[in-house]
Design a protein around this motif. Structure first.
Motif, PDB file in Angstrom:
ATOM      1  N   ALA A 345       0.852  -1.198   0.000  1.00 47.71           N
ATOM      2  CA  ALA A 345       0.000   0.000   0.000  1.00 47.71           C
ATOM      3  C   ALA A 345       0.887   1.247   0.000  1.00 47.71           C
ATOM      4  O   ALA A 345       2.089   1.163   0.316  1.00 47.71           O
ATOM      5  CB  ALA A 345      -0.903   0.001   1.230  1.00 47.71           C
ATOM      6  N   ALA A 346       0.299   2.381  -0.374  1.00 50.49           N
ATOM      7  CA  ALA A 346       1.070   3.636  -0.410  1.00 50.49           C
ATOM      8  C   ALA A 346       0.349   4.652   0.465  1.00 50.49           C
ATOM      9  O   ALA A 346      -0.499   5.413  -0.011  1.00 50.49           O
ATOM     10  CB  ALA A 346       1.194   4.114  -1.849  1.00 50.49           C
ATOM     11  N   ILE A 347       0.637   4.606   1.757  1.00 47.93           N
ATOM     12  CA  ILE A 347      -0.067   5.466   2.713  1.00 47.93           C
ATOM     13  C   ILE A 347       0.945   6.367   3.407  1.00 47.93           C
ATOM     14  O   ILE A 347       1.969   5.885   3.920  1.00 47.93           O
ATOM     15  CB  ILE A 347      -0.816   4.644   3.793  1.00 47.93           C
ATOM     16  N   LYS A 348       0.636   7.651   3.432  1.00 49.17           N
ATOM     17  CA  LYS A 348       1.481   8.593   4.184  1.00 49.17           C
ATOM     18  C   LYS A 348       0.645   9.122   5.331  1.00 49.17           C
ATOM     19  O   LYS A 348      -0.496   9.578   5.116  1.00 49.17           O
ATOM     20  CB  LYS A 348       1.903   9.758   3.286  1.00 49.17           C
ATOM     21  N   VAL A 349       1.214   9.068   6.536  1.00 49.85           N
ATOM     22  CA  VAL A 349       0.453   9.486   7.714  1.00 49.85           C
ATOM     23  C   VAL A 349       1.071  10.742   8.298  1.00 49.85           C
ATOM     24  O   VAL A 349       2.287  10.836   8.450  1.00 49.85           O
ATOM     25  CB  VAL A 349       0.474   8.367   8.787  1.00 49.85           C
ATOM     26  N   ASP A 350       0.207  11.704   8.603  1.00 58.41           N
ATOM     27  CA  ASP A 350       0.668  12.891   9.320  1.00 58.41           C
ATOM     28  C   ASP A 350      -0.281  13.071  10.508  1.00 58.41           C
ATOM     29  O   ASP A 350      -1.378  13.600  10.364  1.00 58.41           O
ATOM     30  CB  ASP A 350       0.649  14.107   8.375  1.00 58.41           C
ATOM     31  N   THR A 351       0.115  12.566  11.644  1.00 62.68           N
ATOM     32  CA  THR A 351      -0.650  12.604  12.899  1.00 62.68           C
ATOM     33  C   THR A 351      -2.072  12.084  12.727  1.00 62.68           C
ATOM     34  O   THR A 351      -2.294  10.896  12.827  1.00 62.68           O
ATOM     35  CB  THR A 351      -0.656  14.029  13.506  1.00 62.68           C
ATOM     36  N   ILE A 356      -3.842   8.287   1.150  1.00 65.44           N
ATOM     37  CA  ILE A 356      -3.709   6.933   0.606  1.00 65.44           C
ATOM     38  C   ILE A 356      -3.757   6.985  -0.923  1.00 65.44           C
ATOM     39  O   ILE A 356      -4.789   7.346  -1.502  1.00 65.44           O
ATOM     40  CB  ILE A 356      -4.858   6.036   1.122  1.00 65.44           C
ATOM     41  N   THR A 357      -2.660   6.643  -1.551  1.00 67.17           N
ATOM     42  CA  THR A 357      -2.648   6.582  -3.014  1.00 67.17           C
ATOM     43  C   THR A 357      -2.943   5.135  -3.406  1.00 67.17           C
ATOM     44  O   THR A 357      -2.218   4.214  -2.994  1.00 67.17           O
ATOM     45  CB  THR A 357      -1.262   7.018  -3.554  1.00 67.17           C
ATOM     46  N   GLY A 358      -4.005   4.946  -4.157  1.00 67.95           N
ATOM     47  CA  GLY A 358      -4.420   3.585  -4.508  1.00 67.95           C
ATOM     48  C   GLY A 358      -3.359   2.858  -5.332  1.00 67.95           C
ATOM     49  O   GLY A 358      -2.662   3.479  -6.138  1.00 67.95           O
ATOM     50  N   VAL A 359      -3.224   1.556  -5.107  1.00 70.13           N
ATOM     51  CA  VAL A 359      -2.301   0.726  -5.899  1.00 70.13           C
ATOM     52  C   VAL A 359      -3.121  -0.376  -6.577  1.00 70.13           C
ATOM     53  O   VAL A 359      -4.262  -0.644  -6.186  1.00 70.13           O
ATOM     54  CB  VAL A 359      -1.199   0.092  -5.005  1.00 70.13           C
ATOM     55  N   ASP A 360      -2.531  -1.020  -7.602  1.00 72.17           N
ATOM     56  CA  ASP A 360      -3.279  -2.053  -8.337  1.00 72.17           C
ATOM     57  C   ASP A 360      -3.428  -3.326  -7.525  1.00 72.17           C
ATOM     58  O   ASP A 360      -4.413  -4.050  -7.651  1.00 72.17           O
ATOM     59  CB  ASP A 360      -2.549  -2.406  -9.645  1.00 72.17           C
ATOM     60  N   GLN A 361      -2.441  -3.628  -6.678  1.00 76.13           N
ATOM     61  CA  GLN A 361      -2.424  -4.935  -6.010  1.00 76.13           C
ATOM     62  C   GLN A 361      -1.678  -4.850  -4.687  1.00 76.13           C
ATOM     63  O   GLN A 361      -0.671  -4.151  -4.584  1.00 76.13           O
ATOM     64  CB  GLN A 361      -1.705  -5.933  -6.958  1.00 76.13           C
ATOM     65  N   LEU A 362      -2.176  -5.562  -3.680  1.00 75.10           N
ATOM     66  CA  LEU A 362      -1.412  -5.748  -2.438  1.00 75.10           C
ATOM     67  C   LEU A 362      -0.759  -7.134  -2.511  1.00 75.10           C
ATOM     68  O   LEU A 362      -1.254  -8.025  -3.217  1.00 75.10           O
ATOM     69  CB  LEU A 362      -2.345  -5.667  -1.225  1.00 75.10           C
ATOM     70  N   HIS A 363       0.333  -7.308  -1.768  1.00 78.11           N
ATOM     71  CA  HIS A 363       1.067  -8.569  -1.840  1.00 78.11           C
ATOM     72  C   HIS A 363       1.200  -9.180  -0.454  1.00 78.11           C
ATOM     73  O   HIS A 363       1.492  -8.463   0.512  1.00 78.11           O
ATOM     74  CB  HIS A 363       2.455  -8.332  -2.437  1.00 78.11           C
ATOM     75  N   GLY A 364       0.997 -10.486  -0.372  1.00 77.93           N
ATOM     76  CA  GLY A 364       1.073 -11.177   0.913  1.00 77.93           C
ATOM     77  C   GLY A 364       2.466 -11.082   1.527  1.00 77.93           C
ATOM     78  O   GLY A 364       3.463 -11.094   0.810  1.00 77.93           O
ATOM     79  N   CYS A 365       2.519 -10.943   2.835  1.00 76.96           N
ATOM     80  CA  CYS A 365       3.794 -10.996   3.566  1.00 76.96           C
ATOM     81  C   CYS A 365       3.458 -11.224   5.040  1.00 76.96           C
ATOM     82  O   CYS A 365       2.301 -11.486   5.374  1.00 76.96           O
ATOM     83  CB  CYS A 365       4.623  -9.729   3.350  1.00 76.96           C
ATOM     84  N   THR A 366       4.413 -11.139   5.925  1.00 71.69           N
ATOM     85  CA  THR A 366       4.132 -11.303   7.353  1.00 71.69           C
ATOM     86  C   THR A 366       3.877  -9.931   7.966  1.00 71.69           C
ATOM     87  O   THR A 366       4.687  -9.021   7.819  1.00 71.69           O
ATOM     88  CB  THR A 366       5.328 -11.979   8.053  1.00 71.69           C
ATOM     89  N   VAL A 367       2.722  -9.797   8.593  1.00 70.87           N
ATOM     90  CA  VAL A 367       2.362  -8.514   9.215  1.00 70.87           C
ATOM     91  C   VAL A 367       1.875  -8.801  10.629  1.00 70.87           C
ATOM     92  O   VAL A 367       1.656  -9.957  10.992  1.00 70.87           O
ATOM     93  CB  VAL A 367       1.239  -7.782   8.424  1.00 70.87           C
ATOM     94  N   HIS A 368       1.668  -7.740  11.390  1.00 78.56           N
ATOM     95  CA  HIS A 368       1.118  -8.027  12.710  1.00 78.56           C
ATOM     96  C   HIS A 368      -0.087  -7.153  13.016  1.00 78.56           C
ATOM     97  O   HIS A 368      -0.233  -6.065  12.478  1.00 78.56           O
ATOM     98  CB  HIS A 368       2.248  -8.054  13.756  1.00 78.56           C
ATOM     99  N   ALA A 369      -0.968  -7.713  13.838  1.00 74.85           N
ATOM    100  CA  ALA A 369      -2.199  -7.009  14.220  1.00 74.85           C
ATOM    101  C   ALA A 369      -1.851  -6.105  15.399  1.00 74.85           C
ATOM    102  O   ALA A 369      -1.529  -6.607  16.468  1.00 74.85           O
ATOM    103  CB  ALA A 369      -3.266  -8.023  14.615  1.00 74.85           C
ATOM    104  N   CYS A 370      -1.887  -4.778  15.187  1.00 77.98           N
ATOM    105  CA  CYS A 370      -1.494  -3.888  16.302  1.00 77.98           C
ATOM    106  C   CYS A 370      -2.633  -3.758  17.311  1.00 77.98           C
ATOM    107  O   CYS A 370      -2.405  -3.431  18.469  1.00 77.98           O
ATOM    108  CB  CYS A 370      -1.139  -2.494  15.842  1.00 77.98           C
TER     109      CYS A 370
END
Ligand code: EPU
Length: 430
Positions: A345-351, A356-370
């Motif tokens: 994903a292409a997300i920039k956070v400022d506080t 969020i700039t949309g992308v064509d596809q997300l890709h599986g990887c290891t992530v964690h549930a915060c």
């Protein structure tokens, strides 16, 4: 550590049934302390937050019978003035409702400051202001909230909340139900679970009016009797499945919902290009093409719920164009964006703002549930992504979603749950 392993890229199809509302259940169960009799409660979600609250009530002396996975009989008649176990209380945010319930029942409460999902400071000053306004003396001592009613009992009073708080509105309502006088809560929160708590208390003999508006009136009654109640469906669980269909594609009937509670979420998904059709107690979501960009600002009900913010961010990550989310309830609730970015994903956070700039596809990887809803967002992202995703610390998700694995499997998802020893290295995914 619980992990979910999801093989993504499959559209969701079929029917999913929504469970009872977590945030109603976690207030109604402590409120049974006020009742001098047996409450039979249906549509109680079988989630870990509810199991924990039942454990706390059981340790205080409540008699609890599970008649079926989602029906509970609870009688608190024999509970004596007793403190709830600190270790259990600190594990759940909603344990703050024990303050209102014990204060109302015994005229005294001592409860450890609550825990729960961690996304920045979550003060309870408005709860305390409310208890003080209805006559209690409240002190914070070494990590405990101690509240005491005067000899003659709680008096009632007029509370004007400085911030619209779900927890404070419900806690004051619980505390004031058995007060001698009348309590008015102004600037009250209006979430569906507030109405549900009022309906539960009224079904047991309370006199509460105005729930669902910003002024709630609680006329104190001498006592509550037992009775029967059925909890409303969970707005956020329903919204999570709706967002999952929008992100992963497919055609799903989400049943056992109150469509009116979903208005804001349905409208946003329609704006983004999903087809959303309402029935009496169900909503169908269909999605085939690419989603369109949109903006969201989280607000108290009937605005867009903060508890749906991470899930809609996944949809926006896959939409064409640039979307903006403004979080106005919490100071920080964008911790999960770094995890989504790891998936492409292409997300920039400022506080308080995420672009969020949309992308064509997300890709599986290891992530964690915060946290709970961040974890739900990871599940949605994984369903939409190509390849395999491993979600670590999935325990968070089980605090609030009943049988997520079974429900998603029923919709055709490839998802499994594994227990890995804590600290174990997660096998590289996807
Ligand atoms: N606030 C104060 N003082 C208070 C209480 C709240 O400043 O005394 C502020 C909070 O810091 C926050 C805002 O007011 O900025 C709203 O907080 P609220 O009290 O409404 O939240 P809560 O009662 O702690 C409940 C839900 C949350 C949900 C919020 C907002 C429960 C157990 N929790 O929390 O649910 O995000 O309302 O709708 O009902 C979830 O289910 O994932 C979850 C986090």
């Amino acid at each position: 550590m619980t992990q979910y392993v999801i093989e993504g890229g499959k559209p969701l199809n079929g029917i999913v049934t929504i469970s009872g509302a977590k945030n109603a259940a976690v207030a109604i169960l402590p409120a049974t302390l006020l009742v001098n009799g047996t409450c039979r409660i249906e549509n109680v979600p079988d989630i870990s937050d509810v199991r924990l609250l039942l454990e706390i009530l059981d340790s205080m002396g409540a008699e609890i019978h599970r008649l079926s996975p989602n029906t509970i009989e609870i009688c608190c008649r024999n509970v004596r003035e007793s403190e709830a176990s600190d270790a259990l209380v600190r594990r759940i945010r909603a344990s703050y409702y024990l303050i209102g319930a014990q204060l109302g029942r015994f005229g005294y409460a001592k409860v450890a400051l609550p825990g729960g999902c961690n996304f920045g400071p979550r003060p309870i000053d408005q709860h305390i202001k409310g208890f003080e306004t209805i006559g209690a003396e409240v002190e914070l001592q070494n990590g405990y909230v101690c509240a005491r009613a005067p000899e003659e009992g709680l008096t009632g009073g007029r509370v004007n909340l400085d911030v619209v708080s779900v927890g404070a509105t419900m806690n004051i309502m619980i505390g004031a139900t058995l007060a001698n006088g009348t309590t008015i809560i102004e600037n009250a929160a209006k979430e569906p679970h507030i109405v549900d708590l009022a309906n539960f208390l009224n079904a047991m003999g309370a006199k509460i009016s105005g729930a669902g508006t910003d002024v709630i009136k609680i006329r104190g009654v001498k006592g509550l009797r037992g009775g029967f109640y059925s909890i409303i469906p969970d707005q956020i669980e329903a919204g999570t499945y709706m967002a999952a269909v929008a992100a992963a594609g497919g055609n799903v009937l989400v049943q056992n919902v109150i469509p009116k509670h979903m208005d804001c979420i349905s409208a946003k998904l329609r704006e983004m290009g999903a087809k959303v059709t309402e029935y009496d107690d169900a909503i169908r979501v269909q999605c085939t093409g690419t989603l369109r960009r949109a903006n969201v600002k989280t607000l108290p009900y009937p605005g867009f719920p903060t508890d749906m913010q991470p899930q809609i961010a996944v949809c926006m990550s896959l939409a064409s164009g640039v979307s903006v989310i403004t979080e106005s309830i919490y100071d920080t609730r964008f911790g999960y964006c770094a995890e989504l970015n790891r998936m492409g994903a292409a997300i920039k956070v400022d506080t308080k703002i995420a672009v969020i700039t949309g992308v064509d596809q997300l890709h599986g990887c290891t992530v964690h549930a915060c946290d709970l809803r961040a974890g739900a967002a990871m599940v949605i992202a994984a369903l939409a992504a190509d390849g395999k995703t491993v979600i670590e610390e999935a325990e968070y998700i089980e605090r609030g979603y009943e049988d997520l694995i079974g429900k998603l499997e029923g919709l055709g998802a490839a998802i499994k749950r594994i227990e890995a020893p804590r600290g174990a290295k997660t096998p590289a995914a996807g």
